[in-house]
Design a protein around this motif. Structure first.
Motif, mmCIF file in Angstrom:
data_model
loop_
_atom_site.group_PDB
_atom_site.id
_atom_site.type_symbol
_atom_site.label_atom_id
_atom_site.label_comp_id
_atom_site.label_asym_id
_atom_site.label_seq_id
_atom_site.Cartn_x
_atom_site.Cartn_y
_atom_site.Cartn_z
ATOM 1 N N HIS A 94 0.686 -1.269 0.108
ATOM 2 C CA HIS A 94 -0.033 0.131 0.011
ATOM 3 C C HIS A 94 0.853 1.267 0.040
ATOM 4 C CE1 HIS A 94 -3.468 -2.612 1.148
ATOM 5 N NE2 HIS A 94 -2.418 -3.230 1.832
ATOM 6 N N ALA A 95 0.091 2.432 -0.474
ATOM 7 C CA ALA A 95 1.170 3.675 -0.488
ATOM 8 C C ALA A 95 1.284 4.084 1.025
ATOM 9 C CB ALA A 95 0.105 4.647 -1.066
ATOM 10 N N THR A 96 0.281 4.175 1.835
ATOM 11 C CA THR A 96 0.718 4.604 3.336
ATOM 12 C C THR A 96 0.396 3.643 4.355
ATOM 13 O OG1 THR A 96 -1.877 5.306 3.451
ATOM 14 C CG2 THR A 96 -0.369 6.868 2.459
ATOM 15 N N GLN A 97 0.917 3.830 5.520
ATOM 16 C CA GLN A 97 0.948 3.178 6.501
ATOM 17 C C GLN A 97 -0.562 2.929 7.251
ATOM 18 O OE1 GLN A 97 2.337 1.053 8.440
ATOM 19 N NE2 GLN A 97 1.425 1.235 10.447
ATOM 20 N N LYS A 98 -1.527 3.967 6.800
ATOM 21 C CA LYS A 98 -2.905 3.954 7.058
ATOM 22 C C LYS A 98 -3.596 3.028 6.330
ATOM 23 C CE LYS A 98 -6.752 7.301 6.996
ATOM 24 N NZ LYS A 98 -7.411 6.661 5.847
ATOM 25 N N ASP A 99 -3.181 2.936 4.903
ATOM 26 C CA ASP A 99 -4.011 1.870 4.010
ATOM 27 C C ASP A 99 -3.639 0.424 4.527
ATOM 28 O OD1 ASP A 99 -4.689 4.210 2.782
ATOM 29 O OD2 ASP A 99 -3.396 3.971 0.914
ATOM 30 N N ALA A 100 -2.257 0.344 5.009
ATOM 31 C CA ALA A 100 -1.913 -0.995 5.319
ATOM 32 C C ALA A 100 -2.432 -1.345 6.717
ATOM 33 C CB ALA A 100 -0.375 -1.175 5.573
ATOM 34 N N GLU A 101 -2.742 -0.398 7.431
ATOM 35 C CA GLU A 101 -3.483 -0.794 8.772
ATOM 36 C C GLU A 101 -4.893 -1.244 8.302
ATOM 37 O OE1 GLU A 101 -2.110 -1.281 11.386
ATOM 38 O OE2 GLU A 101 -3.930 -1.242 13.063
ATOM 39 N N GLU A 102 -5.602 -0.338 7.554
ATOM 40 C CA GLU A 102 -6.913 -0.599 7.027
ATOM 41 C C GLU A 102 -6.985 -2.122 6.515
ATOM 42 O OE1 GLU A 102 -8.519 3.693 6.236
ATOM 43 O OE2 GLU A 102 -8.455 2.366 4.776
ATOM 44 N N GLU A 103 -6.035 -2.431 5.673
ATOM 45 C CA GLU A 103 -6.306 -3.568 5.117
ATOM 46 C C GLU A 103 -5.781 -4.777 6.003
ATOM 47 O OE1 GLU A 103 -6.495 -5.024 2.125
ATOM 48 O OE2 GLU A 103 -5.578 -6.929 2.047
ATOM 49 N N THR A 110 7.917 11.953 -5.719
ATOM 50 C CA THR A 110 8.822 11.685 -4.623
ATOM 51 C C THR A 110 8.940 10.103 -4.165
ATOM 52 O OG1 THR A 110 8.156 13.761 -3.457
ATOM 53 C CG2 THR A 110 9.466 12.328 -2.226
ATOM 54 N N LEU A 111 10.115 9.817 -4.098
ATOM 55 C CA LEU A 111 10.167 8.179 -3.862
ATOM 56 C C LEU A 111 9.749 7.960 -2.479
ATOM 57 C CD1 LEU A 111 13.582 6.713 -5.459
ATOM 58 C CD2 LEU A 111 10.969 5.868 -5.942
ATOM 59 N N GLN A 112 8.906 6.948 -2.334
ATOM 60 C CA GLN A 112 8.350 6.487 -0.883
ATOM 61 C C GLN A 112 8.487 5.139 -1.020
ATOM 62 O OE1 GLN A 112 7.143 8.686 1.273
ATOM 63 N NE2 GLN A 112 6.243 10.465 0.211
ATOM 64 N N TYR A 113 8.496 4.557 0.294
ATOM 65 C CA TYR A 113 8.388 3.103 0.662
ATOM 66 C C TYR A 113 7.219 2.576 0.663
ATOM 67 C CZ TYR A 113 13.667 2.929 1.508
ATOM 68 O OH TYR A 113 14.740 3.137 1.365
ATOM 69 N N VAL A 114 6.767 1.522 0.365
ATOM 70 C CA VAL A 114 5.366 1.087 0.503
ATOM 71 C C VAL A 114 5.167 0.449 1.735
ATOM 72 C CG1 VAL A 114 5.156 0.324 -1.973
ATOM 73 C CG2 VAL A 114 5.974 -1.364 -0.256
ATOM 74 N N HIS A 115 3.952 0.401 2.154
ATOM 75 C CA HIS A 115 3.660 -0.436 3.430
ATOM 76 C C HIS A 115 2.758 -1.556 3.346
ATOM 77 C CE1 HIS A 115 4.634 3.633 4.570
ATOM 78 N NE2 HIS A 115 4.792 3.293 5.806
ATOM 79 N N GLN A 116 3.330 -2.597 4.039
ATOM 80 C CA GLN A 116 2.775 -3.981 3.696
ATOM 81 C C GLN A 116 1.983 -4.656 4.633
ATOM 82 O OE1 GLN A 116 7.000 -4.688 1.976
ATOM 83 N NE2 GLN A 116 5.767 -6.215 1.070
ATOM 84 N N THR A 117 1.158 -5.807 4.332
ATOM 85 C CA THR A 117 0.488 -6.415 5.327
ATOM 86 C C THR A 117 0.547 -8.147 4.707
ATOM 87 O OG1 THR A 117 -1.638 -7.096 4.184
ATOM 88 C CG2 THR A 117 -1.288 -4.946 5.340
ATOM 89 N N SER A 118 0.505 -8.987 5.455
ATOM 90 C CA SER A 118 0.282 -10.416 5.389
ATOM 91 C C SER A 118 -0.670 -10.995 6.374
ATOM 92 C CB SER A 118 1.363 -11.027 5.204
ATOM 93 O OG SER A 118 2.069 -11.778 6.717
ATOM 94 N N TRP A 119 -1.407 -12.015 5.776
ATOM 95 C CA TRP A 119 -2.665 -12.655 6.646
ATOM 96 C C TRP A 119 -2.676 -14.151 6.281
ATOM 97 C CZ3 TRP A 119 -6.051 -12.760 2.571
ATOM 98 C CH2 TRP A 119 -6.008 -11.469 1.533
ATOM 99 N N GLY A 120 -3.113 -14.909 7.187
ATOM 100 C CA GLY A 120 -3.304 -16.316 6.737
ATOM 101 C C GLY A 120 -3.876 -17.110 7.764
ATOM 102 N N VAL A 121 -4.559 -18.076 7.371
ATOM 103 C CA VAL A 121 -5.217 -19.174 7.762
ATOM 104 C C VAL A 121 -4.994 -20.617 7.249
ATOM 105 C CG1 VAL A 121 -7.362 -17.908 8.652
ATOM 106 C CG2 VAL A 121 -7.375 -19.184 6.558
ATOM 107 N N THR A 122 -4.952 -21.680 7.971
ATOM 108 C CA THR A 122 -4.260 -22.888 7.625
ATOM 109 C C THR A 122 -5.183 -23.950 7.765
ATOM 110 O OG1 THR A 122 -3.569 -23.745 9.808
ATOM 111 C CG2 THR A 122 -2.359 -22.046 8.798
ATOM 112 N N THR A 123 -5.005 -25.216 7.434
ATOM 113 C CA THR A 123 -5.592 -26.466 7.828
ATOM 114 C C THR A 123 -5.930 -26.808 9.218
ATOM 115 O OG1 THR A 123 -3.521 -27.389 7.159
ATOM 116 C CG2 THR A 123 -5.484 -27.889 5.691
ATOM 117 N N ARG A 124 -5.253 -25.965 10.201
ATOM 118 C CA ARG A 124 -5.392 -25.949 11.318
ATOM 119 C C ARG A 124 -7.057 -25.743 11.732
ATOM 120 N NH1 ARG A 124 -2.667 -22.228 16.157
ATOM 121 N NH2 ARG A 124 -1.713 -24.405 17.006
ATOM 122 N N LEU A 125 -7.522 -25.104 11.016
ATOM 123 C CA LEU A 125 -9.118 -24.595 11.013
ATOM 124 C C LEU A 125 -9.858 -25.698 11.263
ATOM 125 C CD1 LEU A 125 -9.806 -21.637 8.666
ATOM 126 C CD2 LEU A 125 -9.845 -21.621 11.204
#
Lengths: 478, 478
Positions: free
Chosen positions: B169-178, B254-269
């Motif tokens: 995402h472009a911003t930390q706020k967008d990443a947090e929302e995701e 202007t060059l900016q760093y992206v902000h990232q997320t990851s999320w997961g569920v497994t066969t543990r469910l």
């Protein structure tokens, strides 16, 4: 203009460099990207969406024919891989070996599955006891690894995605029926969904799968006249059953070995779609497999009413086809190129004049033909058009394949064709591996299959002149 | 009698040995089998069908929220894994290493992916240039490997299946929302589809993911009072972007760093479903995730008309629910046990007397309640019943969870509860890792999360007595 920087560059023409044309499409249609791991590809969203459609169609057919999905481990212990002699000889030279888990050296090396016969066999030996437990009709969707020296996206990669069916039956007759049934599932799928004509036939002894008693195949011809094996179906007889001791008690209380099959298709099918249907503007996708069937490109979209109409049409079309509306501020010309590159079957153009005339323009990706269609008839005309595109892609590919299929009754003739006319060569064969090897040496062609649809071109083997047993399709292959 | 040999044996009661009860169900409901590779499970057709339903539901939700599926390589070169410091420290000790390809020793070791952050980051660094390229909302369904010493089917296995979302995402706020959006997708799925109540909250510094700035979690309580983490969603901030140099040009050039997320569920469910809903007769499946919702067991099926009626009912039911008819010649009692073990929500019994009275008997798996229903009203009553079962499974699990959720304001009280009353313990905490570690030492519980739904039990940390910053859920965990 800032948003239009990324123009679609043209690709290398097919006639100039076929291999370059292929990799250009793969890259510019955003199907895959290279990864840091040599020979492993990243399948990007558009490429993966095609694979998802392939999965969806085939999985439904597998389930409709009574198959169930399972998941087997990624790893095979070295001792398990070695249980069936022919099988290990075929695969051991090309597997990746795991030697350490965390900080510890493993007591036994594990290979990353190149195929899962041995795992299924071990499981079957535990869960099959009686004739009531048969048949077992299992399938698995997963990735497999084969350590390839030379790789190309989709066609030959170190890791690829596939499905592998593995079944166990009471008798050899049942196993043979299954083997042919699944070959037919693949053939119907290729012809009806991928619009890709196939030759169905049996592999020779030399070309059959490591551990099988017989291997069946579907072979297609690419634009450059090379053959590609789109899928295979193997009958193992009781070879694996004996190696893994998979036995059942029959109705008379006697212990019998099961008879097994396996069958698979891979992400290679996507390479095949590119090379059967693509052209110098990029990918051409048959409507039945296209992630997006219709793309709407508004013309002069800043003019009043254009975007509203485009959105209205999108909502209508989404009831009969998968549709994308590109309302970005990129130029229409950029969009035309982009969606031609991605092989979207139909482009819908709508601008102020069209709206005035209650019409839209539909442009076919395959022939570039333009149709002016009344908005009142849009859904009906669109459905007809998609059907027509699907059908004519198949017809076009079949005509091309037939034109590039030659017959030879002497080796001189055979070599002359192989040297000058890329395509399939049909000829009679005595059944001896020595002749098969000699033909490869002389003409550079391998046997593709002994087609189910046999013809009699002559009574003699094209190579040695002895009595012929089969008609064979030969070709240079991917 | 020959076909009735395989009686369903009873399983270990939950109260006698919970761990044994769990593995008994996994085995007897035919969800998994052990393989020759230590810690790797074979997921059998019935277990895999549950996973397919989980995939289908979640995949539709991911797509509806704008995500696209991709496929990344199975392998990660050692140097790539090492690029983000916290990440490699977290994962390097538990990966499987490939050292040889075919006959050759590799120049650089490859690990089998334990998770794919590094691969996604490397890809993102190549394909993201401008703000127009953001957000990137990718997901992948695959298997991952973590070299575990102690394993249990579904709960902790060396290889497991999962999905991993990776977004930029472009911003930390967008990443947090995701990050929060996807946690909510998981929570809604668990509660509405799996009928499994969850506590949503944030992990403490100590418990967060290797490389994340914040980790969110959904936690459920099992029958034995232990907690299970059902899914996590991580905000990486620009940690990975800096390590992998993932930058974009913003609207001002202007060059900016992206902000990232990851999320997961497994066969543990699937393990979670077993331990939240199961009972001493076996699995209990919520209708919305059950591969088979209704099983028809004909009574006295040799009598005229019974099987015909059973088939007729099957056809009718298949229009509103997934249905199986067992017309094998096994005894009805055997069938009852078998389908209770498999947790099928509704059993339909139909025999000669029922047919005479134009009725059938519906038996709920969860309460064993029997309903006599007129055949004329079958579809309506069945749909109502399935809805009711879905709802009451959730209510029952929620009541149990709430009954087993305790509060503590002193460490004496805390330890007393931890020692005698398995469940969640709520208490106030000062935010210091030292207190978190001390609580674990004293009571054997780990922090599960700081729930979004905060309460104020007191103003002081339960451990050190300093000012409290958060309410925390603690528990013994899987």
């Amino acid at each position: 203009m800032s948003k239009n920087k990324k123009f679609v560059e043209s690709i290398t023409p097919m006639s100039e460099d076929f291999a370059k044309w292929y990799t250009d499409i793969v890259k510019k249609a955003e199907l895959t990207d290279y990864s840091t791991v040599k020979g492993c590809m990243i399948i990007r969203p558009y490429g993966y969406a095609i694979w998802e459609n392939i999965q969806k169609e085939l999985d439904a057919k597998f389930k409709a024919t009574g198959h169930e999905n399972v998941y087997m481990p990624l790893f095979i212990p070295e001792s398990l891989l070695e249980k069936e002699k022919d099988h290990v000889e075929g695969f051991a030279p090309e597997v990746a070996w795991v030697t350490h888990g965390g900080e510890e050296k493993l007591a036994e090396r594990l290979c990353v599955r190149p195929t899962s016969e041995t795992l299924f066999c071990e499981h079957y030996s535990k869960i099959i006891q009686s004739y009531n437990d048969l048949p077992k009709l299992y399938n698995q969707w997963c990735s497999v690894v084969r350590w390839e020296k030379t790789t190309r996206p989709f066609l030959r990669t170190t890791e690829f995605l596939w499905q592998e069916g593995h079944t166990a039956h009471a008798t050899q007759k049942d196993a043979e029926e299954e083997t042919i049934k699944m070959l037919n599932v693949y053939a119907d799928f290729c012809e009806n969904v991928l619009a890709m004509p196939v030759i169905k036939g049996q592999k020779t002894e030399k070309e059959k799968f490591a551990g099988a008693t017989s291997t069946y195949t579907i072979e297609s011809l690419m634009h450059d006249g090379k053959a590609l094996q789109n899928g295979t179906s193997h009958n193992f007889g009781d070879n694996f059953a004996k190696a893994f001791n998979i036995q059942y008690t029959d109705k008379n209380g006697t212990l019998q070995y099961v008879h097994q099959t396996s069958w698979g298709v891979t992400t290679r099918l996507i390479g095949s779609i590119i090379m059967v249907h693509g052209d110098d503007s990029g990918l051409v996708l048959p409507p039945k497999i296209a992630p997006i069937q219709v793309v709407i490109v508004p013309i002069a979209q800043h003019k009043e009413g254009v975007l509203d109409k485009a959105h209205e049409l999108k909502d209508r079309i989404s009831k009969v086809a998968s549709v994308k509306l590109d309302d970005s501020d990129k130029m229409a010309g950029w969009k035309f190129n982009e969606y031609e590159m991605k092989g979207i079957p139909v482009r819908l153009e709508v601008g102020p004049k069209d709206i005035e005339n209650n019409q839209v323009v539909l442009v076919r990706r395959d022939t570039r033909e333009k149709l002016v269609v009344s908005i009142d008839e849009l859904e009906v005309k669109l459905e007809e058009l998609l059907e027509d595109i699907q059908k004519s892609l198949f017809e076009k590919a079949k005509t091309l394949r037939d034109e590039k299929t030659y017959s030879a009754t002497t080796m001189e003739e055979f070599k002359e064709i192989a040297d000058t006319k890329p395509g399939f060569i049909k000829s009679m064969w005595c059944g001896e591996t020595s002749c098969e090897e000699k033909i490869k040496e002389i003409a550079g062609t391998s046997s593709r299959c002994m087609p189910f649809n046999q013809e009699n071109l002559s009574d003699k083997c094209v190579c040695c002149g002895k009595d012929a047993t089969h008609l064979v399709y030969w070709g240079k292959a991917y």
